[in-house]
Write a protein that holds these residues in place. Structure first.
Motif, PDB file in Angstrom:
ATOM      1  N   PHE A   1       0.836  -1.203   0.000  1.00 35.73           N
ATOM      2  CA  PHE A   1       0.000   0.000   0.000  1.00 35.73           C
ATOM      3  C   PHE A   1       0.866   1.246   0.000  1.00 35.73           C
ATOM      4  O   PHE A   1       0.665   2.168  -0.796  1.00 35.73           O
ATOM      5  CB  PHE A   1      -0.933   0.011   1.217  1.00 35.73           C
ATOM      6  CG  PHE A   1      -1.521   1.372   1.485  1.00 35.73           C
ATOM      7  CD1 PHE A   1      -2.586   1.848   0.734  1.00 35.73           C
ATOM      8  CD2 PHE A   1      -0.975   2.196   2.465  1.00 35.73           C
ATOM      9  CE1 PHE A   1      -3.113   3.110   0.969  1.00 35.73           C
ATOM     10  CE2 PHE A   1      -1.489   3.460   2.698  1.00 35.73           C
ATOM     11  CZ  PHE A   1      -2.568   3.916   1.953  1.00 35.73           C
ATOM     12  N   LEU A   2       1.825   1.293   0.928  1.00 37.42           N
ATOM     13  CA  LEU A   2       2.674   2.474   1.035  1.00 37.42           C
ATOM     14  C   LEU A   2       3.485   2.703  -0.235  1.00 37.42           C
ATOM     15  O   LEU A   2       3.679   3.844  -0.657  1.00 37.42           O
ATOM     16  CB  LEU A   2       3.595   2.351   2.250  1.00 37.42           C
ATOM     17  CG  LEU A   2       2.891   2.408   3.612  1.00 37.42           C
ATOM     18  CD1 LEU A   2       3.877   2.101   4.731  1.00 37.42           C
ATOM     19  CD2 LEU A   2       2.205   3.745   3.822  1.00 37.42           C
ATOM     20  N   SER A   3       3.938   1.631  -0.865  1.00 35.80           N
ATOM     21  CA  SER A   3       4.707   1.749  -2.106  1.00 35.80           C
ATOM     22  C   SER A   3       3.849   2.320  -3.229  1.00 35.80           C
ATOM     23  O   SER A   3       4.248   3.275  -3.904  1.00 35.80           O
ATOM     24  CB  SER A   3       5.260   0.390  -2.525  1.00 35.80           C
ATOM     25  OG  SER A   3       6.142  -0.108  -1.561  1.00 35.80           O
ATOM     26  N   TYR A   4       2.677   1.746  -3.440  1.00 40.05           N
ATOM     27  CA  TYR A   4       1.797   2.209  -4.518  1.00 40.05           C
ATOM     28  C   TYR A   4       1.307   3.632  -4.240  1.00 40.05           C
ATOM     29  O   TYR A   4       1.259   4.473  -5.142  1.00 40.05           O
ATOM     30  CB  TYR A   4       0.621   1.253  -4.714  1.00 40.05           C
ATOM     31  CG  TYR A   4       0.963   0.086  -5.594  1.00 40.05           C
ATOM     32  CD1 TYR A   4       0.609   0.063  -6.930  1.00 40.05           C
ATOM     33  CD2 TYR A   4       1.674  -1.007  -5.091  1.00 40.05           C
ATOM     34  CE1 TYR A   4       0.935  -1.002  -7.753  1.00 40.05           C
ATOM     35  CE2 TYR A   4       2.002  -2.079  -5.901  1.00 40.05           C
ATOM     36  CZ  TYR A   4       1.634  -2.070  -7.227  1.00 40.05           C
ATOM     37  OH  TYR A   4       1.960  -3.118  -8.052  1.00 40.05           O
ATOM     38  N   PHE A   5       0.948   3.893  -2.992  1.00 43.22           N
ATOM     39  CA  PHE A   5       0.478   5.224  -2.632  1.00 43.22           C
ATOM     40  C   PHE A   5       1.596   6.246  -2.816  1.00 43.22           C
ATOM     41  O   PHE A   5       1.368   7.340  -3.350  1.00 43.22           O
ATOM     42  CB  PHE A   5      -0.033   5.234  -1.183  1.00 43.22           C
ATOM     43  CG  PHE A   5      -0.697   6.521  -0.790  1.00 43.22           C
ATOM     44  CD1 PHE A   5      -1.969   6.828  -1.232  1.00 43.22           C
ATOM     45  CD2 PHE A   5      -0.037   7.428   0.020  1.00 43.22           C
ATOM     46  CE1 PHE A   5      -2.587   8.022  -0.881  1.00 43.22           C
ATOM     47  CE2 PHE A   5      -0.643   8.622   0.384  1.00 43.22           C
ATOM     48  CZ  PHE A   5      -1.917   8.916  -0.066  1.00 43.22           C
ATOM     49  N   GLY A   6       2.804   5.905  -2.414  1.00 39.05           N
ATOM     50  CA  GLY A   6       3.941   6.804  -2.569  1.00 39.05           C
ATOM     51  C   GLY A   6       4.230   7.129  -4.020  1.00 39.05           C
ATOM     52  O   GLY A   6       4.459   8.299  -4.372  1.00 39.05           O
TER      53      GLY A   6
ATOM     54  N   LEU B   1      -7.997  10.160 -12.073  1.00 37.50           N
ATOM     55  CA  LEU B   1      -8.861   9.069 -12.540  1.00 37.50           C
ATOM     56  C   LEU B   1      -8.076   7.967 -13.257  1.00 37.50           C
ATOM     57  O   LEU B   1      -8.183   6.792 -12.898  1.00 37.50           O
ATOM     58  CB  LEU B   1      -9.979   9.623 -13.428  1.00 37.50           C
ATOM     59  CG  LEU B   1     -11.051  10.415 -12.693  1.00 37.50           C
ATOM     60  CD1 LEU B   1     -11.866  11.240 -13.678  1.00 37.50           C
ATOM     61  CD2 LEU B   1     -11.937   9.482 -11.895  1.00 37.50           C
ATOM     62  N   PRO B   2      -7.264   8.275 -14.264  1.00 35.58           N
ATOM     63  CA  PRO B   2      -6.483   7.209 -14.885  1.00 35.58           C
ATOM     64  C   PRO B   2      -5.380   6.682 -13.968  1.00 35.58           C
ATOM     65  O   PRO B   2      -4.989   5.516 -14.074  1.00 35.58           O
ATOM     66  CB  PRO B   2      -5.896   7.844 -16.148  1.00 35.58           C
ATOM     67  CG  PRO B   2      -5.989   9.297 -15.931  1.00 35.58           C
ATOM     68  CD  PRO B   2      -7.140   9.533 -15.008  1.00 35.58           C
ATOM     69  N   LEU B   3      -4.901   7.509 -13.057  1.00 38.89           N
ATOM     70  CA  LEU B   3      -3.917   7.024 -12.093  1.00 38.89           C
ATOM     71  C   LEU B   3      -4.548   5.945 -11.210  1.00 38.89           C
ATOM     72  O   LEU B   3      -3.913   4.935 -10.900  1.00 38.89           O
ATOM     73  CB  LEU B   3      -3.393   8.188 -11.251  1.00 38.89           C
ATOM     74  CG  LEU B   3      -2.156   7.934 -10.423  1.00 38.89           C
ATOM     75  CD1 LEU B   3      -1.006   7.409 -11.268  1.00 38.89           C
ATOM     76  CD2 LEU B   3      -1.748   9.222  -9.708  1.00 38.89           C
ATOM     77  N   HIS B   4      -5.796   6.153 -10.850  1.00 37.46           N
ATOM     78  CA  HIS B   4      -6.546   5.133 -10.107  1.00 37.46           C
ATOM     79  C   HIS B   4      -6.612   3.831 -10.901  1.00 37.46           C
ATOM     80  O   HIS B   4      -6.384   2.738 -10.379  1.00 37.46           O
ATOM     81  CB  HIS B   4      -7.952   5.653  -9.800  1.00 37.46           C
ATOM     82  CG  HIS B   4      -8.888   4.607  -9.302  1.00 37.46           C
ATOM     83  ND1 HIS B   4      -9.640   3.837 -10.154  1.00 37.46           N
ATOM     84  CD2 HIS B   4      -9.182   4.195  -8.062  1.00 37.46           C
ATOM     85  CE1 HIS B   4     -10.374   2.989  -9.444  1.00 37.46           C
ATOM     86  NE2 HIS B   4     -10.107   3.191  -8.178  1.00 37.46           N
ATOM     87  N   ALA B   5      -6.932   3.944 -12.184  1.00 38.66           N
ATOM     88  CA  ALA B   5      -7.004   2.749 -13.034  1.00 38.66           C
ATOM     89  C   ALA B   5      -5.641   2.078 -13.141  1.00 38.66           C
ATOM     90  O   ALA B   5      -5.543   0.839 -13.116  1.00 38.66           O
ATOM     91  CB  ALA B   5      -7.526   3.113 -14.423  1.00 38.66           C
ATOM     92  N   ALA B   6      -4.594   2.874 -13.235  1.00 37.53           N
ATOM     93  CA  ALA B   6      -3.244   2.310 -13.330  1.00 37.53           C
ATOM     94  C   ALA B   6      -2.888   1.553 -12.047  1.00 37.53           C
ATOM     95  O   ALA B   6      -2.299   0.469 -12.106  1.00 37.53           O
ATOM     96  CB  ALA B   6      -2.225   3.406 -13.609  1.00 37.53           C
TER      97      ALA B   6
ATOM     98  N   LEU C   1       5.288  -1.825  -9.497  1.00 36.52           N
ATOM     99  CA  LEU C   1       5.500  -0.383  -9.380  1.00 36.52           C
ATOM    100  C   LEU C   1       6.011   0.243 -10.675  1.00 36.52           C
ATOM    101  O   LEU C   1       5.539   1.317 -11.056  1.00 36.52           O
ATOM    102  CB  LEU C   1       6.442  -0.083  -8.211  1.00 36.52           C
ATOM    103  CG  LEU C   1       5.841  -0.328  -6.827  1.00 36.52           C
ATOM    104  CD1 LEU C   1       6.899  -0.130  -5.751  1.00 36.52           C
ATOM    105  CD2 LEU C   1       4.650   0.561  -6.572  1.00 36.52           C
ATOM    106  N   PRO C   2       6.954  -0.400 -11.394  1.00 33.71           N
ATOM    107  CA  PRO C   2       7.353   0.173 -12.686  1.00 33.71           C
ATOM    108  C   PRO C   2       6.188   0.247 -13.682  1.00 33.71           C
ATOM    109  O   PRO C   2       6.077   1.202 -14.441  1.00 33.71           O
ATOM    110  CB  PRO C   2       8.449  -0.763 -13.185  1.00 33.71           C
ATOM    111  CG  PRO C   2       9.009  -1.379 -11.939  1.00 33.71           C
ATOM    112  CD  PRO C   2       7.828  -1.513 -11.013  1.00 33.71           C
ATOM    113  N   ASP C   3       5.313  -0.748 -13.663  1.00 29.94           N
ATOM    114  CA  ASP C   3       4.135  -0.739 -14.527  1.00 29.94           C
ATOM    115  C   ASP C   3       3.240   0.446 -14.171  1.00 29.94           C
ATOM    116  O   ASP C   3       2.765   1.172 -15.051  1.00 29.94           O
ATOM    117  CB  ASP C   3       3.389  -2.067 -14.376  1.00 29.94           C
ATOM    118  CG  ASP C   3       2.281  -2.252 -15.382  1.00 29.94           C
ATOM    119  OD1 ASP C   3       2.483  -1.920 -16.572  1.00 29.94           O
ATOM    120  OD2 ASP C   3       1.204  -2.741 -14.982  1.00 29.94           O
TER     121      ASP C   3
END
Length: 137
Positions: free
Chosen positions: A15-20, A65-70, A77-79
């Motif tokens: 969570f912290l990684s993706y959120f960061g 919005l697209p960041l949410h989809a990503a 994380l690179p993806d």
């Protein structure tokens, strides 16, 4: 601690990684957007200019919005970072489209004309929705 709490906390690093990464991408988008526009968004917003706040807020939502989809669809994380950059590029193109529609868009925002601010926010959010929907890989 119970096993269920430990399992729950096991997802915290992801969570912290993706959120960061998402917050970093959002900050990057804001920096890029503010540098692209000839009007000073933060100064206008501090001066209580609704047109600037509406346009900039729409751009931020259109990027989120697209960041949410990503985040939802990424496998690493690179993806996520790559698709975040794609979302950023699409939103920058949306800004240039708005500028092409309204030749004097920055001046109208600086003069606090609300109609261009609302319309541009709607375009940014619509582009963001389409961008997000396209990220269903």
């Amino acid at each position: 601690m119970s096993d269920s709490i430990l399992r729950y906390l096991g997802g915290l690093p992801a969570f912290l990684s993706y959120f960061g990464v998402a917050v970093a991408l959002l900050v990057l988008f804001c920096v890029v957007y503010v540098r692209l526009t000839p009007h000073a968004e933060f100064s206008l917003i501090k001066a209580n200019k609704p047109a600037a706040a509406t346009a900039f807020g729409g751009a931020i939502l259109g990027f989120a919005l697209p960041l949410h989809a990503a985040i939802t669809h990424s496998i690493s994380l690179p993806d996520l970072a790559q698709w975040g950059v794609v979302a950023l590029i699409v939103q920058v193109l949306a800004f240039f489209a708005v500028r092409a529609l309204f030749k004097d868009f920055p001046d109208r925002i600086a003069r606090d004309e609300l109609a261009p601010g609302i319309f541009s926010a709607a375009i940014f959010i619509a582009v963001g929705l389409l961008n997000a929907a396209s990220m269903t890989y």
